[in-house]
Design a protein around this motif. Sequence first.
Motif, PDB file in Angstrom:
ATOM      1  N   ARG A   7      40.248  69.437 -51.199  1.00 19.74           N
ATOM      2  CA  ARG A   7      38.989  69.971 -51.670  1.00 19.74           C
ATOM      3  C   ARG A   7      38.643  69.564 -53.047  1.00 19.74           C
ATOM      4  NH1 ARG A   7      36.571  75.250 -51.351  1.00 19.74           N
ATOM      5  NH2 ARG A   7      36.409  76.526 -53.106  1.00 19.74           N
ATOM      6  N   ILE A   8      37.526  68.912 -53.338  1.00 22.02           N
ATOM      7  CA  ILE A   8      37.014  68.325 -54.691  1.00 22.02           C
ATOM      8  C   ILE A   8      36.164  69.147 -55.477  1.00 22.02           C
ATOM      9  CG2 ILE A   8      36.173  66.419 -55.536  1.00 22.02           C
ATOM     10  CD1 ILE A   8      36.985  64.754 -53.265  1.00 22.02           C
ATOM     11  N   ARG A   9      36.737  69.411 -56.734  1.00 21.72           N
ATOM     12  CA  ARG A   9      35.703  70.213 -57.414  1.00 21.72           C
ATOM     13  C   ARG A   9      34.828  69.161 -58.038  1.00 21.72           C
ATOM     14  NH1 ARG A   9      35.766  75.194 -61.206  1.00 21.72           N
ATOM     15  NH2 ARG A   9      34.649  74.828 -63.014  1.00 21.72           N
ATOM     16  N   THR A  10      33.594  69.405 -58.032  1.00 17.28           N
ATOM     17  CA  THR A  10      32.446  68.411 -58.794  1.00 17.28           C
ATOM     18  C   THR A  10      31.267  69.130 -59.164  1.00 17.28           C
ATOM     19  OG1 THR A  10      31.653  66.467 -58.419  1.00 17.28           O
ATOM     20  CG2 THR A  10      31.695  67.848 -56.340  1.00 17.28           C
ATOM     21  N   ASN A  11      30.200  68.306 -59.422  1.00 18.61           N
ATOM     22  CA  ASN A  11      28.789  68.934 -59.496  1.00 18.61           C
ATOM     23  C   ASN A  11      27.847  68.664 -58.348  1.00 18.61           C
ATOM     24  OD1 ASN A  11      27.469  66.349 -60.158  1.00 18.61           O
ATOM     25  ND2 ASN A  11      28.712  66.667 -62.186  1.00 18.61           N
ATOM     26  N   GLU A  12      26.753  69.437 -58.388  1.00 16.04           N
ATOM     27  CA  GLU A  12      25.860  69.537 -57.324  1.00 16.04           C
ATOM     28  C   GLU A  12      25.245  67.953 -57.284  1.00 16.04           C
ATOM     29  OE1 GLU A  12      23.208  72.357 -58.449  1.00 16.04           O
ATOM     30  OE2 GLU A  12      24.710  74.058 -57.980  1.00 16.04           O
ATOM     31  N   GLU A  13      24.928  67.066 -58.614  1.00 11.47           N
ATOM     32  CA  GLU A  13      24.138  66.058 -58.181  1.00 11.47           C
ATOM     33  C   GLU A  13      25.062  65.031 -57.788  1.00 11.47           C
ATOM     34  OE1 GLU A  13      22.818  64.907 -62.186  1.00 11.47           O
ATOM     35  OE2 GLU A  13      21.077  66.513 -62.322  1.00 11.47           O
ATOM     36  N   ALA A  14      26.307  65.133 -57.695  1.00 13.28           N
ATOM     37  CA  ALA A  14      27.262  64.168 -57.401  1.00 13.28           C
ATOM     38  C   ALA A  14      27.721  64.253 -55.702  1.00 13.28           C
ATOM     39  CB  ALA A  14      28.647  63.987 -58.045  1.00 13.28           C
ATOM     40  N   GLU A  15      27.168  65.175 -55.129  1.00  9.99           N
ATOM     41  CA  GLU A  15      27.584  65.449 -53.783  1.00  9.99           C
ATOM     42  C   GLU A  15      27.409  64.502 -52.836  1.00  9.99           C
ATOM     43  OE1 GLU A  15      25.309  69.161 -52.801  1.00  9.99           O
ATOM     44  OE2 GLU A  15      26.568  70.433 -54.067  1.00  9.99           O
ATOM     45  N   ASP A  16      26.007  63.884 -52.806  1.00 11.43           N
ATOM     46  CA  ASP A  16      25.796  63.055 -51.828  1.00 11.43           C
ATOM     47  C   ASP A  16      26.574  61.750 -52.000  1.00 11.43           C
ATOM     48  OD1 ASP A  16      23.869  64.700 -50.683  1.00 11.43           O
ATOM     49  OD2 ASP A  16      22.124  63.713 -51.722  1.00 11.43           O
ATOM     50  N   VAL A  17      26.975  61.284 -53.101  1.00 10.41           N
ATOM     51  CA  VAL A  17      27.613  60.019 -53.660  1.00 10.41           C
ATOM     52  C   VAL A  17      29.053  60.332 -53.117  1.00 10.41           C
ATOM     53  CG1 VAL A  17      28.354  58.413 -55.264  1.00 10.41           C
ATOM     54  CG2 VAL A  17      25.991  59.429 -55.285  1.00 10.41           C
TER      55      VAL A  17
END
Length: 357
Positions: A7-17
């Motif tokens: 499970r990775i915590r990130t942000n919405e803009e980086a989802e696809d990459v």
Amino acid sequence: MRWMRFRIRTNEEAEDVIISSMMDIGLAGAQIEDKVPLTAAEKEQMFVDVVPQEEDDGIAYLNFFAQLSDDGTLKVSLPLDDEEYSADGRGDVSYQLENEGGREVVKTPEELKEDIFRVLSEIRNYCDIGDGTLSVDITEDIDWMNNWKQYFHKFIVDDVLIIPSWEEPSAEDLEKADKIFHIDPGTAFGTGLHESTQLCIHQLSKYVTPGCEVLDVGTGSGVLSILALMYGAGHCVGTDLDKGAIPAIAENLKNNGFSEDDLKLIIGNIIDDKAVQDEVGYEKYDLVLANILPVVLVPLAPVIGQFMKPGAVFVTSGIMNEKGEEVAAAHRAAGFTDIHMDHQGDWVSVISRKPED
């Protein structure tokens, strides 16, 4: 069957990459948890009377899964090595159809965690991924790879019915749609449901002319290219960085009555790889499609014109509304004209034209 969840915590803009990169190291069953407002189509598929409202904080959690063996090791499926593809490395569709599962390897949880941290570190060099923190747990006996199918159903975009392999068109569907696109999203990473893809589909009826040549940058599962063929394009060329596009396109071509003679796939980076550029060919395309992220669309703009005929149309999508002007500015700086935007929900498509000689 047991699965280990990463499970990775990130942000919405980086989802696809991040999703694309994690698939490259063998992680599967990507699940996205974010607070992006639901589209009208998504709301229609929910079995509740009131859709819960949450303020979008930009944070996203991405869940990936690997099968856990009794000895504590993990089974992951990696893309085939270059030598397992065609001799020129561009991808043999017929071979890959027979080997679409890739190659299975065994890794320890620590080895896979190291792979994940390495990939996240590489992505940080060109993309803001937020926290990028990782947590790991174990879940029991759930078919992560197929349960999502209950949420994906047929839908219509303009005059096209997009329908998964497990559904049949109704009489009402056939009255509303002139074209039927058959898709099995289990082998693809583009279904047409996303608003950014639909924005591109809207442009096809406007700009595809009989027999025209189409270039599809970041073609993915080939949805846009194959639909362009349905609208009358003579031939399409697609480029993509991900070799997972090979089986996805092969399956979609087969399901819709086309062959690899109709859509040529080139694996590689059209922005800076001269060999890819030469294979794509110069000043030969009437229409260029690019449904990818702004971080790619901006450097693509000054490069793409050399492949287009004078007067050819450039359609870009995959752009959140707030990034639209940035992409439009890149089109202007590259010398494109007749620039305009089409909006759908939170997404925008930027369309322009290469000047006539």
